[in-house]
Design a protein around this motif. Structure first.
Motif, mmCIF file in Angstrom:
data_model
loop_
_atom_site.group_PDB
_atom_site.id
_atom_site.type_symbol
_atom_site.label_atom_id
_atom_site.label_comp_id
_atom_site.label_asym_id
_atom_site.label_seq_id
_atom_site.Cartn_x
_atom_site.Cartn_y
_atom_site.Cartn_z
ATOM 1 N N UNK A 48 0.813 -1.211 0.000
ATOM 2 C CA UNK A 48 0.000 0.000 0.000
ATOM 3 C C UNK A 48 0.853 1.270 0.000
ATOM 4 N N UNK A 49 2.058 1.205 0.571
ATOM 5 C CA UNK A 49 2.929 2.381 0.582
ATOM 6 C C UNK A 49 3.557 2.608 -0.789
ATOM 7 N N UNK A 50 3.965 1.549 -1.433
ATOM 8 C CA UNK A 50 4.527 1.696 -2.772
ATOM 9 C C UNK A 50 3.445 2.112 -3.768
ATOM 10 N N UNK A 51 2.233 1.585 -3.595
ATOM 11 C CA UNK A 51 1.126 1.963 -4.476
ATOM 12 C C UNK A 51 0.837 3.458 -4.379
ATOM 13 N N UNK A 52 0.930 4.017 -3.179
ATOM 14 C CA UNK A 52 0.584 5.421 -2.966
ATOM 15 C C UNK A 52 1.786 6.359 -3.068
ATOM 16 N N UNK A 53 2.966 5.816 -3.365
ATOM 17 C CA UNK A 53 4.159 6.656 -3.472
ATOM 18 C C UNK A 53 3.994 7.683 -4.581
#
Length: 581
Positions: free
Chosen positions: A478-483
């Motif tokens: 989820x963090x990489x998706x929202x980066x």
């Protein structure tokens, strides 16, 4: 009960059927579709599949799914293809990521209703649709962007095709469609062959003349169709992986064909549970409220078995075999039971007109709703008054749900007072509809900031600058998706200590580089200058630190400790316009 539905039950004419069916379909579209576009993908699985789909669009590599620039060998690509298509069509991850599961649920509902009409008549068909639409796990998974609802559509289509041939046939076209659906189900998630659980009972009923007899020729033809559908993906994948000369693609081939199928079932390494897990811990809530009917359904099923009623016992035997099949594997997840729900409704279908008139069933539903609504109302009131235990839970999850719980609990109590125990089943069904409508609107609004790191990653980009590079050791999807900036990661299976050593070496290559890591992992490295760290706060249960390259200047790195994967950030088209998050 809606007036059109009451009219239908009293007079199952063609005109009433059309009106009632349109009403049911509209209810399903609203109930299953509401909330699309109102939230981001949530852990655990949704961000991973959304990231797979997004990277397909950004790189044009559709045959081998990637996650953060790294091959993702855990699942075949069909669900990722569907997600990528819906994201491309809508231009938005937020709008597109839930559409495949919603459409899959609607498709399964249509199949159950249609088969119920053909086997048992119009009245039973609509009751079957209502029964499936009230099943808790069915609606939950329709609102969750996981593979299992799409798998359930294909297993339901497979069962539909086989049952059309067995009970209403010969219907060889549907026989072959059923096998094709199983083949596509296999390359969606390996257990797409679940409709084969119909075959033992089919052979018995065929022998007794209660179903179309199977021939070896038909079985071989169906098997050939299924294998052809699997081969349409597997053979090109194996050829590309085998002749590419890339060890990573060869490892992907071996993982997806062997480790994620036979080994995952026979010697699972995750989600280990005892053999009784499904019967004791999953089915009581997953099959709710259908499970309440079992005390009356069991003797009715037994009588129909003595009458050799294949219409009931073929789907029911498949439910039993599927539960046993998954119970024998050491690795278990509640979502594995989802494909049993359409089959369970098919087995209950002819009993439904009698069941809905059972006073005991209505009273049982009344008690269940009283417990659910009472607990929510009481918990909401205690939380609003600041009960310390509930306050700690709310703080840990960053959610303040008390008003929502009070309202939904009060609605349940109101329905109970209005309907009384004699109509408890209708009260519970109505309350479940209200619950899902509020969950998909009010509930999404309450939870999205806590379950999606969109705001945090926006703040990270504001602090570092949108062109600064960001390293995410031991990252969650989820963090990489929202980066919002160029990002790197160091391998999903790489030990965390090796990832940090590689990250420290990477940071030394430029000042405009940052490390984004969980506080409980980064604090083990005393070489990091604490006065230069930005504490980003808590997200998804962890505290996060943003660390500039200069803060880790004294840390010893090793460029060979771990691989380095660059997450794709642009689409392969001249505009470079990526789908909105």
């Amino acid at each position: 009960m809606p007036k059109a539905m009451r009219s239908f039950l009293d007079d199952p004419s063609q005109a009433h059927y059309r009106r009632a069916w349109l009403l049911l379909l509209l209810l399903a579209i609203v109930l299953l579709g509401i909330g699309i576009g109102l939230r981001d993908p949530w852990p655990a699985d949704e961000p991973r599949f959304a990231l797979n789909a997004l990277e397909m669009l950004r790189t044009g590599q559709f045959w081998f799914p990637h996650r953060g620039g790294e091959l993702y060998p855990d699942k075949p690509p069909v669900f990722m293809w569907a997600s990528a298509l819906s994201i491309w069509l809508t231009g938005s991850v937020r709008l597109g990521f839930l559409i495949p599961t919603t459409l899959s649920a609607l498709g399964a509902l249509v199949l159950v209703v249609d088969l119920g009409r053909r086997l048992h008549g119009r009245r039973v068909a609509l009751l079957s649709g209502l029964a499936l639409l009230t099943a808790f796990q069915f609606v939950l998974q329709a609102k969750t962007a996981q593979i299992d609802m799409m798998l359930t559509f294909f297993t339901t289509l497979g069962a539909y095709g086989l049952l059309r041939h067995a009970l209403l046939g010969p219907a060889r076209r549907w026989w072959l469609i059923g096998w094709a659906a199983m083949g596509i189900g296999v390359i969606t998630k390996g257990v797409g062959i679940l409709p084969l659980a119909l075959l033992p009972a089919w052979l018995w009923f065929g022998y007794r003349g209660r179903a179309v007899r199977l021939s070896l020729k038909e079985l071989l033809l169906g098997l050939g169709v299924m294998l052809a559908c699997i081969a349409a993906w597997a053979i090109p994948m194996m050829l590309m992986a085998s002749f590419s000369g890339d060890p990573a693609l060869a490892a992907y081939r071996d993982n997806i064909l062997f480790k994620q199928t036979g080994q995952r079932y026979a010697d699972s390494w995750t989600h280990l549970e005892p053999w009784y897990y499904y019967v004791v811990k999953v089915l009581p809530w997953a099959w709710m409220p259908l499970v309440l009917a079992l005390p009356w359904a069991l003797p009715a099923w037994w009588h129909r078995l003595k009458r050799s009623d294949a219409r009931v016992w073929m789907p029911l035997s498949a439910v039993i075999l599927i539960v046993v099949f998954f119970s024998l594997s050491p690795g278990k997840r509640g979502v594995y039971m989802l494909p049993t729900l359409p089959l369970l409704v098919m087995a209950l279908a002819p009993l439904l007109p009698g069941l809905i008139r059972r006073r005991g069933l209505h009273r049982a539903a009344f008690v269940v709703l009283a417990l659910l609504a009472g607990v929510l109302l009481l918990a909401g009131a205690l939380g609003a008054f600041g009960l310390p235990a509930l306050a700690r839970v709310a703080a840990r999850h960053q959610v303040d749900p008390w008003a929502w719980w009070i309202v939904i609990g009060a609605l349940g109590i109101g329905l109970l007072a209005w309907t009384r125990p004699a109509r408890g089943l209708w009260a519970l069904s109505g309350w479940l509809a209200l619950f899902w409508l509020s969950w998909s609107t009010w509930g999404y609004a309450l939870q999205d900031h806590a379950r999606s790191p969109r705001d945090m990653m926006t703040q990270v980009a504001e602090i570092t600058g949108p062109q600064a590079w960001l390293a995410l050791p031991d990252f969650d999807e989820e963090f990489l998706l929202q980066a919002r900036q160029p990002s790197v990661q160091f391998g999903d299976k790489t030990p965390t200590s090796d990832q940090f050593r590689r990250a420290f070496a990477w940071l030394k290559q430029g000042d405009d580089r940052w490390l984004f890591a969980m506080e409980h992992q980064a604090k083990d490295y005393s070489c990091i200058a604490r006065d230069q760290i930005t504490d980003m706060g808590v997200q998804n249960g962890d505290d996060w630190w943003l660390i500039p390259a200069r803060a880790a200047a004294q840390c010893q790195g090793d460029p060979n400790a771990a691989p380095l994967f660059v997450a794709p950030t642009t689409l392969p088209d001249p505009s470079g316009k990526a789908p909105r998050l």
